[in-house]
Design an enzyme around this catalytic site. Sequence first.
Site, PDB file in Angstrom:
ATOM      1  N   ARG A 180     -22.394  -7.611 -23.156  1.00  0.00           N
ATOM      2  CA  ARG A 180     -22.378  -8.687 -24.148  1.00  0.00           C
ATOM      3  C   ARG A 180     -21.207  -8.495 -25.106  1.00  0.00           C
ATOM      4  O   ARG A 180     -20.549  -7.455 -25.122  1.00  0.00           O
ATOM      5  CB  ARG A 180     -23.683  -8.713 -24.938  1.00  0.00           C
ATOM      6  N   ALA A 212     -17.243   6.042 -41.249  1.00  0.00           N
ATOM      7  CA  ALA A 212     -16.877   7.438 -41.028  1.00  0.00           C
ATOM      8  C   ALA A 212     -16.869   7.777 -39.544  1.00  0.00           C
ATOM      9  O   ALA A 212     -15.989   8.513 -39.063  1.00  0.00           O
ATOM     10  CB  ALA A 212     -17.837   8.356 -41.781  1.00  0.00           C
ATOM     11  N   TYR A 225     -21.112   4.287 -40.749  1.00  0.00           N
ATOM     12  CA  TYR A 225     -20.477   3.677 -39.582  1.00  0.00           C
ATOM     13  C   TYR A 225     -18.964   3.819 -39.679  1.00  0.00           C
ATOM     14  O   TYR A 225     -18.295   4.195 -38.699  1.00  0.00           O
ATOM     15  CB  TYR A 225     -20.875   2.215 -39.495  1.00  0.00           C
ATOM     16  N   GLY A 277     -20.780  -0.597 -22.699  1.00  0.00           N
ATOM     17  CA  GLY A 277     -21.277  -1.714 -23.496  1.00  0.00           C
ATOM     18  C   GLY A 277     -20.712  -3.031 -23.012  1.00  0.00           C
ATOM     19  O   GLY A 277     -20.351  -3.894 -23.811  1.00  0.00           O
ATOM     20  N   ASN A 322     -16.297   1.130 -25.530  1.00  0.00           N
ATOM     21  CA  ASN A 322     -16.662   0.002 -26.375  1.00  0.00           C
ATOM     22  C   ASN A 322     -18.050   0.133 -26.992  1.00  0.00           C
ATOM     23  O   ASN A 322     -18.292  -0.353 -28.094  1.00  0.00           O
ATOM     24  CB  ASN A 322     -16.584  -1.293 -25.555  1.00  0.00           C
ATOM     25  N   LYS A 325     -16.234   5.736 -37.080  1.00  0.00           N
ATOM     26  CA  LYS A 325     -15.064   5.111 -36.465  1.00  0.00           C
ATOM     27  C   LYS A 325     -13.775   5.820 -36.867  1.00  0.00           C
ATOM     28  O   LYS A 325     -12.818   5.895 -36.082  1.00  0.00           O
ATOM     29  CB  LYS A 325     -15.010   3.628 -36.841  1.00  0.00           C
TER      30      LYS A 325
END
Length: 255
Positions: A23, A161, A159, A20, A94, A163
């Site tokens: 950007r 969870a 989201y 990633g 990332n 992470k």
Amino acid sequence: MMNTADAPFRLDGKVVLVTGGTRGIGAAIAEEFVAAGARVLLTGRKRADAEAAAARLGGDAIGFAYESGVEGAPEALARAVLEAVGALDVLVNNAAILKPHFLTRVSHSELDELLSVNVKAPFFLCNGLHPLLKASGRGAIVTITAAGGHRPMPGIGAYCASKAALINFTIAMAKEWAKDGIRVNALTPGSVATDAILPKDLEKREAFIAEMASQNLLKRLADPREIARAARFLASDAASYMTGSIMTVDAGFLA
């Protein structure tokens, strides 16, 4: 002449892969690592975007197309890195997606996508690159997590969870791979001023920034470069005694 005190923070001679990296935080990390002397490989969803980002970095940077949510993609990327450069010292996980929804609205397909991109992809990419990182003799993994992985938040519970799972995997890998000379750490950013989170409408953007800034002790959002510098530290020999750590750069949001 370089100050010897700065030497441990340099990345000269190291080959780094940033997923990633076209950007936002990923692009800032790639730029920071190049400035520190690393050879950077980066990924983007579209090959053209990845190659354009690599061209902007200059030197011997390489861009790879990488759809992290596609089955087999992490293993394919690991093979591509092996074929292209044959070595790797640092992996920065990332790439991620957000998919904001209250839990009652999360569908099977959305949860599958979140877990596939945010958990399965970095997990299997780490596994696929393990031989190269081990062969390095100084391998390091830096995984970008999120404050929600420590403190679940309404509206992005799935989201959060994903992470949290990534944080758990980071510590497990650190324990299993220390014997292989691979350090595994995670970096938890606070709110960062990137296009990925900022509303396009200027009025909404101003209100959003004010609201997000009010939630931390420094009362502002981070510049992506501030997160990139922390990632550089974890990747460098300056952090040679760190593994299994979750480094938080969040202006006191979690304090």
